[in-house]
Design a protein around this motif. Sequence first.
Motif, mmCIF file in Angstrom:
data_model
loop_
_atom_site.group_PDB
_atom_site.id
_atom_site.type_symbol
_atom_site.label_atom_id
_atom_site.label_comp_id
_atom_site.label_asym_id
_atom_site.label_seq_id
_atom_site.Cartn_x
_atom_site.Cartn_y
_atom_site.Cartn_z
ATOM 1 N N MET A 222 0.834 -1.148 -0.168
ATOM 2 C CA MET A 222 -0.155 0.029 -0.113
ATOM 3 C C MET A 222 0.901 1.152 -0.080
ATOM 4 O O MET A 222 1.770 1.309 0.928
ATOM 5 N N LEU A 223 0.545 2.000 -1.084
ATOM 6 C CA LEU A 223 1.562 3.445 -1.319
ATOM 7 C C LEU A 223 0.819 4.579 -1.012
ATOM 8 O O LEU A 223 -0.497 4.574 -1.717
ATOM 9 N N PRO A 224 1.169 5.561 -0.205
ATOM 10 C CA PRO A 224 0.320 6.866 -0.105
ATOM 11 C C PRO A 224 0.660 7.681 -1.565
ATOM 12 O O PRO A 224 1.597 8.041 -1.868
ATOM 13 N N ALA A 225 -0.449 7.765 -2.135
ATOM 14 C CA ALA A 225 -0.429 8.377 -3.372
ATOM 15 C C ALA A 225 -1.210 9.849 -3.125
ATOM 16 O O ALA A 225 -2.199 9.920 -2.692
ATOM 17 N N GLN A 226 -0.030 10.785 -3.289
ATOM 18 C CA GLN A 226 -0.556 12.269 -2.981
ATOM 19 C C GLN A 226 -1.724 12.909 -3.993
ATOM 20 O O GLN A 226 -1.801 12.723 -5.336
ATOM 21 N N LEU A 227 -2.730 13.485 -3.618
ATOM 22 C CA LEU A 227 -3.849 14.183 -4.114
ATOM 23 C C LEU A 227 -3.579 15.502 -4.059
ATOM 24 O O LEU A 227 -4.299 16.396 -3.384
ATOM 25 N N THR A 228 -2.890 16.030 -4.912
ATOM 26 C CA THR A 228 -2.470 17.359 -5.204
ATOM 27 C C THR A 228 -3.663 18.026 -5.986
ATOM 28 O O THR A 228 -4.403 17.161 -6.958
ATOM 29 N N GLU A 229 -3.846 19.414 -6.226
ATOM 30 C CA GLU A 229 -4.921 20.068 -6.736
ATOM 31 C C GLU A 229 -4.453 19.534 -8.486
ATOM 32 O O GLU A 229 -5.533 19.411 -9.156
ATOM 33 N N GLU A 230 -3.362 19.535 -8.782
ATOM 34 C CA GLU A 230 -2.993 19.287 -10.295
ATOM 35 C C GLU A 230 -3.517 17.940 -10.357
ATOM 36 O O GLU A 230 -3.933 17.632 -11.488
ATOM 37 N N VAL A 231 -3.252 16.778 -9.665
ATOM 38 C CA VAL A 231 -3.594 15.389 -9.648
ATOM 39 C C VAL A 231 -5.200 15.474 -9.678
ATOM 40 O O VAL A 231 -5.708 14.895 -10.755
ATOM 41 N N LEU A 232 -5.853 16.198 -8.856
ATOM 42 C CA LEU A 232 -7.282 16.071 -8.900
ATOM 43 C C LEU A 232 -8.003 16.682 -9.972
ATOM 44 O O LEU A 232 -9.006 16.075 -10.466
ATOM 45 N N ASN A 233 -7.298 17.551 -10.594
ATOM 46 C CA ASN A 233 -7.957 18.349 -11.836
ATOM 47 C C ASN A 233 -7.650 17.598 -12.962
ATOM 48 O O ASN A 233 -8.651 17.776 -13.967
ATOM 49 N N GLU A 234 -6.548 16.729 -13.067
ATOM 50 C CA GLU A 234 -6.440 15.789 -14.145
ATOM 51 C C GLU A 234 -7.386 14.607 -14.341
ATOM 52 O O GLU A 234 -7.561 14.018 -15.261
ATOM 53 N N MET A 235 -7.871 14.582 -13.084
ATOM 54 C CA MET A 235 -8.851 13.245 -12.884
ATOM 55 C C MET A 235 -10.098 13.534 -13.886
ATOM 56 O O MET A 235 -10.693 14.682 -13.846
ATOM 57 N N PRO A 236 -10.743 12.452 -14.310
ATOM 58 C CA PRO A 236 -12.163 12.712 -14.732
ATOM 59 C C PRO A 236 -13.303 12.984 -13.879
ATOM 60 O O PRO A 236 -13.025 12.335 -12.798
ATOM 61 N N PRO A 237 -14.150 13.643 -14.085
ATOM 62 C CA PRO A 237 -15.135 14.385 -12.994
ATOM 63 C C PRO A 237 -15.753 13.197 -12.388
ATOM 64 O O PRO A 237 -16.097 13.057 -11.207
ATOM 65 N N GLU A 238 -15.977 11.874 -13.178
ATOM 66 C CA GLU A 238 -16.857 10.817 -12.555
ATOM 67 C C GLU A 238 -15.862 10.253 -11.695
ATOM 68 O O GLU A 238 -16.352 9.673 -10.442
ATOM 69 N N VAL A 239 -14.504 10.329 -11.749
ATOM 70 C CA VAL A 239 -13.578 9.632 -10.851
ATOM 71 C C VAL A 239 -13.310 10.350 -9.442
ATOM 72 O O VAL A 239 -13.168 9.686 -8.500
#
Length: 273
Positions: free
Chosen positions: A149-166
């Motif tokens: 299990m690895l901690p994946a950082q959820l920065t604003e950049e990462v969140l903005n690149e995600m599809p809205p449904e995800v």
Amino acid sequence: MPIRRRRQDEESDSTLEQAGEQADAVETDDAPAGEAGGAAGPWDSGDSYPELERLDFGSIQVPVGPGLGFQVNFEATEVDAEGNPLNGRPVSVLVQHAESVLQVQAFAAPKRSGIWDDIRRETATEITEQAGGQAEDREGPFGTELLAMLPAQLTEEVLNEMPPEVREQIPQEVIEQGYAWQPIRFIGVDGPRWFLQGVVQGAAIEDEEQWQVLEDVFRNIVVLRGEQPMPPRELLPLTLPKEFSEAAGEQQEEGGSDTFDPFERGPEITEVR
């Protein structure tokens, strides 16, 4: 009411246990030992293996089938003055199925001993001591594997690149804490003078149907070690199949470019049948 945020190590213990239970649920009862050469693959090129349609990547031949996509990862071998990659070599094959990915690599190994036990321990140490994650051995269809299990950082950049449904599926508490736990499954098989590693990510960690597809792919890989002397753990050389060259040519024609950049996405083959 204020939200209590658990420490990463406290939370990961619980999350790792849950992921382990989910991984255990998809194992088969007739799990072979984690070595090649038995009644089931992966196979050495000298074995009598099932005749299947496979993509030829030089040192490994990977079976194809409906719903599978293939891509190759490159490593830079030359950079310009600004550090941008100019040339590269293929270092791993990605097999994509639905929301899951299997990364495959083959390495040279000693004649009389395997290297998976050592690699597994070293990988676990890197995950726990350097990446702040959790890792533990599990028994799987190819013998002992590593569930991490690895901690994946959820920065604003990462969140903005995600599809809205995800993004909508991520709990607000997770977004506020700034990271999410990402399960990764490491599988390995020691063969005659080679070692084959698979890294599984995505839905196949929990989804039995998706895992079964990737398991069948890994089980039916053929490794061509070759006779050339190589130090243990050196990556066996990969080449691009003719199907990839054809896909790259089509990309160049469509994009009007005479050059292929291996560090851009592709070439990619999808829905191979």
